[in-house]
Design a protein around this motif. Structure first.
Motif, PDB file in Angstrom:
ATOM      1  N   PHE A  12     -40.806 -76.767  64.422  1.00  0.00           N
ATOM      2  CA  PHE A  12     -41.229 -75.372  64.325  1.00  0.00           C
ATOM      3  C   PHE A  12     -42.672 -75.229  64.779  1.00  0.00           C
ATOM      4  O   PHE A  12     -43.570 -75.892  64.313  1.00  0.00           O
ATOM      5  N   GLY A  13     -42.874 -74.341  65.734  1.00  0.00           N
ATOM      6  CA  GLY A  13     -44.213 -74.084  66.229  1.00  0.00           C
ATOM      7  C   GLY A  13     -44.670 -75.081  67.255  1.00  0.00           C
ATOM      8  O   GLY A  13     -45.779 -74.989  67.736  1.00  0.00           O
ATOM      9  N   GLY A  14     -43.895 -76.074  67.613  1.00  0.00           N
ATOM     10  CA  GLY A  14     -44.317 -77.059  68.605  1.00  0.00           C
ATOM     11  C   GLY A  14     -44.478 -76.400  69.952  1.00  0.00           C
ATOM     12  O   GLY A  14     -43.690 -75.563  70.356  1.00  0.00           O
ATOM     13  N   CYS A  15     -45.518 -76.806  70.676  1.00  0.00           N
ATOM     14  CA  CYS A  15     -45.780 -76.236  71.986  1.00  0.00           C
ATOM     15  C   CYS A  15     -45.862 -77.371  72.974  1.00  0.00           C
ATOM     16  O   CYS A  15     -46.816 -78.121  72.950  1.00  0.00           O
ATOM     17  N   GLY A  16     -44.885 -77.516  73.864  1.00  0.00           N
ATOM     18  CA  GLY A  16     -44.986 -78.633  74.789  1.00  0.00           C
ATOM     19  C   GLY A  16     -43.854 -78.689  75.776  1.00  0.00           C
ATOM     20  O   GLY A  16     -42.852 -78.024  75.671  1.00  0.00           O
ATOM     21  N   ARG A  17     -44.060 -79.545  76.817  1.00  0.00           N
ATOM     22  CA  ARG A  17     -43.050 -79.772  77.831  1.00  0.00           C
ATOM     23  C   ARG A  17     -42.342 -81.073  77.527  1.00  0.00           C
ATOM     24  O   ARG A  17     -42.766 -81.855  76.712  1.00  0.00           O
ATOM     25  N   ASN A  18     -41.246 -81.324  78.244  1.00  0.00           N
ATOM     26  CA  ASN A  18     -40.485 -82.536  78.042  1.00  0.00           C
ATOM     27  C   ASN A  18     -40.517 -83.391  79.285  1.00  0.00           C
ATOM     28  O   ASN A  18     -40.548 -82.895  80.387  1.00  0.00           O
ATOM     29  N   SER A  19     -40.451 -84.697  79.126  1.00  0.00           N
ATOM     30  CA  SER A  19     -40.307 -85.640  80.224  1.00  0.00           C
ATOM     31  C   SER A  19     -39.642 -86.871  79.664  1.00  0.00           C
ATOM     32  O   SER A  19     -39.660 -87.113  78.476  1.00  0.00           O
ATOM     33  N   ASP A  20     -39.058 -87.664  80.558  1.00  0.00           N
ATOM     34  CA  ASP A  20     -38.317 -88.832  80.114  1.00  0.00           C
ATOM     35  C   ASP A  20     -39.210 -90.040  79.894  1.00  0.00           C
ATOM     36  O   ASP A  20     -38.777 -91.040  79.345  1.00  0.00           O
ATOM     37  N   TYR A  21     -40.455 -89.984  80.350  1.00  0.00           N
ATOM     38  CA  TYR A  21     -41.332 -91.146  80.284  1.00  0.00           C
ATOM     39  C   TYR A  21     -42.584 -90.784  79.500  1.00  0.00           C
ATOM     40  O   TYR A  21     -43.269 -89.825  79.826  1.00  0.00           O
ATOM     41  N   TYR A  22     -42.833 -91.536  78.448  1.00  0.00           N
ATOM     42  CA  TYR A  22     -43.935 -91.238  77.558  1.00  0.00           C
ATOM     43  C   TYR A  22     -44.998 -92.312  77.643  1.00  0.00           C
ATOM     44  O   TYR A  22     -44.719 -93.456  77.910  1.00  0.00           O
ATOM     45  N   GLY A  23     -46.232 -91.898  77.364  1.00  0.00           N
ATOM     46  CA  GLY A  23     -47.350 -92.819  77.416  1.00  0.00           C
ATOM     47  C   GLY A  23     -48.060 -92.711  78.747  1.00  0.00           C
ATOM     48  O   GLY A  23     -47.477 -92.390  79.776  1.00  0.00           O
ATOM     49  N   MET A  24     -49.334 -92.970  78.737  1.00  0.00           N
ATOM     50  CA  MET A  24     -50.118 -92.935  79.961  1.00  0.00           C
ATOM     51  C   MET A  24     -49.836 -94.183  80.783  1.00  0.00           C
ATOM     52  O   MET A  24     -49.617 -95.262  80.253  1.00  0.00           O
ATOM     53  N   ALA A  25     -49.822 -94.013  82.095  1.00  0.00           N
ATOM     54  CA  ALA A  25     -49.566 -95.140  82.988  1.00  0.00           C
ATOM     55  C   ALA A  25     -50.671 -96.183  82.822  1.00  0.00           C
ATOM     56  O   ALA A  25     -51.854 -95.848  82.711  1.00  0.00           O
ATOM     57  N   ARG A  26     -50.281 -97.435  82.785  1.00  0.00           N
ATOM     58  CA  ARG A  26     -51.234 -98.540  82.687  1.00  0.00           C
ATOM     59  C   ARG A  26     -51.549 -99.001  84.099  1.00  0.00           C
ATOM     60  O   ARG A  26     -50.838 -99.818  84.666  1.00  0.00           O
ATOM     61  N   ILE A  27     -52.589 -98.441  84.645  1.00  0.00           N
ATOM     62  CA  ILE A  27     -52.868 -98.624  86.058  1.00  0.00           C
ATOM     63  C   ILE A  27     -54.295 -99.115  86.273  1.00  0.00           C
ATOM     64  O   ILE A  27     -55.187 -98.846  85.473  1.00  0.00           O
ATOM     65  N   PRO A  28     -54.536 -99.826  87.371  1.00  0.00           N
ATOM     66  CA  PRO A  28     -55.888-100.304  87.675  1.00  0.00           C
ATOM     67  C   PRO A  28     -56.769 -99.174  88.189  1.00  0.00           C
ATOM     68  O   PRO A  28     -56.263 -98.116  88.602  1.00  0.00           O
ATOM     69  N   PRO A  29     -58.087 -99.368  88.201  1.00  0.00           N
ATOM     70  CA  PRO A  29     -59.010 -98.325  88.670  1.00  0.00           C
ATOM     71  C   PRO A  29     -58.718 -97.838  90.087  1.00  0.00           C
ATOM     72  O   PRO A  29     -58.947 -96.665  90.399  1.00  0.00           O
ATOM     73  N   LEU A  30     -58.217 -98.722  90.965  1.00  0.00           N
ATOM     74  CA  LEU A  30     -57.915 -98.306  92.335  1.00  0.00           C
ATOM     75  C   LEU A  30     -56.833 -97.236  92.381  1.00  0.00           C
ATOM     76  O   LEU A  30     -56.794 -96.419  93.307  1.00  0.00           O
ATOM     77  N   VAL A  31     -55.951 -97.228  91.379  1.00  0.00           N
ATOM     78  CA  VAL A  31     -54.936 -96.178  91.292  1.00  0.00           C
ATOM     79  C   VAL A  31     -55.480 -94.981  90.524  1.00  0.00           C
ATOM     80  O   VAL A  31     -55.278 -93.826  90.914  1.00  0.00           O
ATOM     81  N   GLU A  32     -56.200 -95.230  89.452  1.00  0.00           N
ATOM     82  CA  GLU A  32     -56.745 -94.159  88.618  1.00  0.00           C
ATOM     83  C   GLU A  32     -57.617 -93.203  89.422  1.00  0.00           C
ATOM     84  O   GLU A  32     -57.669 -92.002  89.121  1.00  0.00           O
ATOM     85  N   GLN A  33     -58.275 -93.702  90.455  1.00  0.00           N
ATOM     86  CA  GLN A  33     -59.166 -92.849  91.251  1.00  0.00           C
ATOM     87  C   GLN A  33     -58.422 -91.703  91.941  1.00  0.00           C
ATOM     88  O   GLN A  33     -59.037 -90.721  92.351  1.00  0.00           O
TER      89      GLN A  33
END
Length: 335
Positions: A44-65
């Motif tokens: 009740f009252g939740g505000c959000g979108r849905n996706s099948d993949y949760y959590g932030m990607a664990r990526i190196p700085p070369l990708v994060e840029q």
């Protein structure tokens, strides 16, 4: 504790959701209606979108840029909920390293060009995100699963036709190998694509890891979703941000200090790419408090966090990528 997050007028989550309906296009409005009418039955009252993949990607700085560019084109092509997955694809395709290839999303062929023809990494992101958005169409229609969409980024859209016809729309390593063999036979290749592409991409996603005891945290989240925000409050009549996270952690037997600053001082600070559902997320400068940390919430994955918001007037979900929160975010923490 948080006194005036976003500087917006207090109001209920449902009123907030209804007000947004007049500010978005028809497609987004339809999705919001589904959220307002259906999701509150569970949250009740939740505000959000849905996706099948949760959590932030664990990526190196070369990708994060490249995150900002991915976010820009993801919004343009209607796939904002898949930013972390798109970053994971870049990590798999090129590691984000333009010294290896400027076509960092390896998508020249999807534009009808020879391999590695795209010479601008930002153009590669634009084309790669667009291509991914086209692959999502059959997923939206329920013809194939999400893993088939990911695998088809490597194999091409024909893989979705094959999986839908032969495997009922469900991707598997067996299906990938069968398709690869079919293409090798057809074109005389010695090999075709990466049959383990889904597993390789998912290795960059943090969706499978959650804080120990996260199930109990989810029960507490359900219990408090929609509870009014009250500065200094500590119960169902009303609660503030640090009291909420304190109660959520108490549900798994961990005692946190009462204030947001106290919680920040008591936990181990972790980099964004290590964040997992159940971690605390801290903010600074949301109001004049005399402390560095002024707001805290609970990260639930896929860019979302749960918090007691004075702006929304209740306990609800929000997105870290929203301009206000990204501007004030101070980092993640884990007890």
């Amino acid at each position: 504790m948080q006194r005036n997050l976003c500087g917006r007028r207090l109001g209920s989550c449902l009123m907030k959701a209804r007000s947004r309906l007049s500010k978005v296009d028809v497609a987004k409005a339809a999705f919001l209606v589904m959220e307002v009418l259906v999701i509150p039955l569970v949250f009740f009252g939740g505000c959000g979108r849905n996706s099948d993949y949760y959590g932030m990607a664990r990526i190196p700085p070369l990708v994060e840029q490249w995150r900002a560019d991915v976010e820009t084109y993801a919004e343009e092509f209607g796939v904002s909920g898949y930013v972390e997955l798109l970053l994971a694809i870049i990590a798999q395709e090129s590691g984000g390293d333009v010294e290896v290839t400027a076509d960092i999303m390896q998508c020249s062929a999807s534009a009808g060009l020879p391999g590695n023809s795209i010479s601008d990494p930002v153009e590669s992101i634009r084309q790669g995100v667009y291509y991914f958005s086209t692959l999502l169409g059959r997923r939206a229609d329920g013809e194939v699963d999400m893993d088939a969409v990911i695998q088809s980024y490597n194999f091409g859209g024909g893989y979705q036709d094959f999986v839908a016809e032969v495997y009922g729309g469900v991707h598997s390593e067996e299906a990938a190998r069968a398709f690869s063999e079919k293409m090798c036979d057809r074109y005389g290749y010695s090999f075709y694509g990466d049959v383990l592409y889904v597993e390789h991409v998912k290795s960059f996603l943090g969706g499978s890891e959650k804080q120990e005891g996260y199930g109990s945290m989810e029960e507490c989240i359900r219990e408090y979703t929609g509870v009014p925000y009250v500065y200094g409050g500590n119960g169902k009549y009303g609660i503030d941000c640090s009291a909420l996270t304190q109660k959520i952690y108490k549900s798994i037997g961990i005692t946190l200090p009462r204030t947001a600053q106290g919680q920040y001082d008591a936990v181990r600070h972790i980099p964004d790419y290590e964040a997992r559902p159940g971690d605390l997320v801290f903010f600074t400068g949301t109001y004049e408090s005399g402390t560095h940390i002024t707001h805290v919430g609970l990260y639930v994955g896929n860019d979302r966090f749960f918090h007691a918001s004075s702006g929304d007037g209740c306990c609800c979900f929000a997105y870290l990528s929203e301009a206000y929160y990204s501007e004030h975010m101070a980092g993640f923490g884990r007890p």
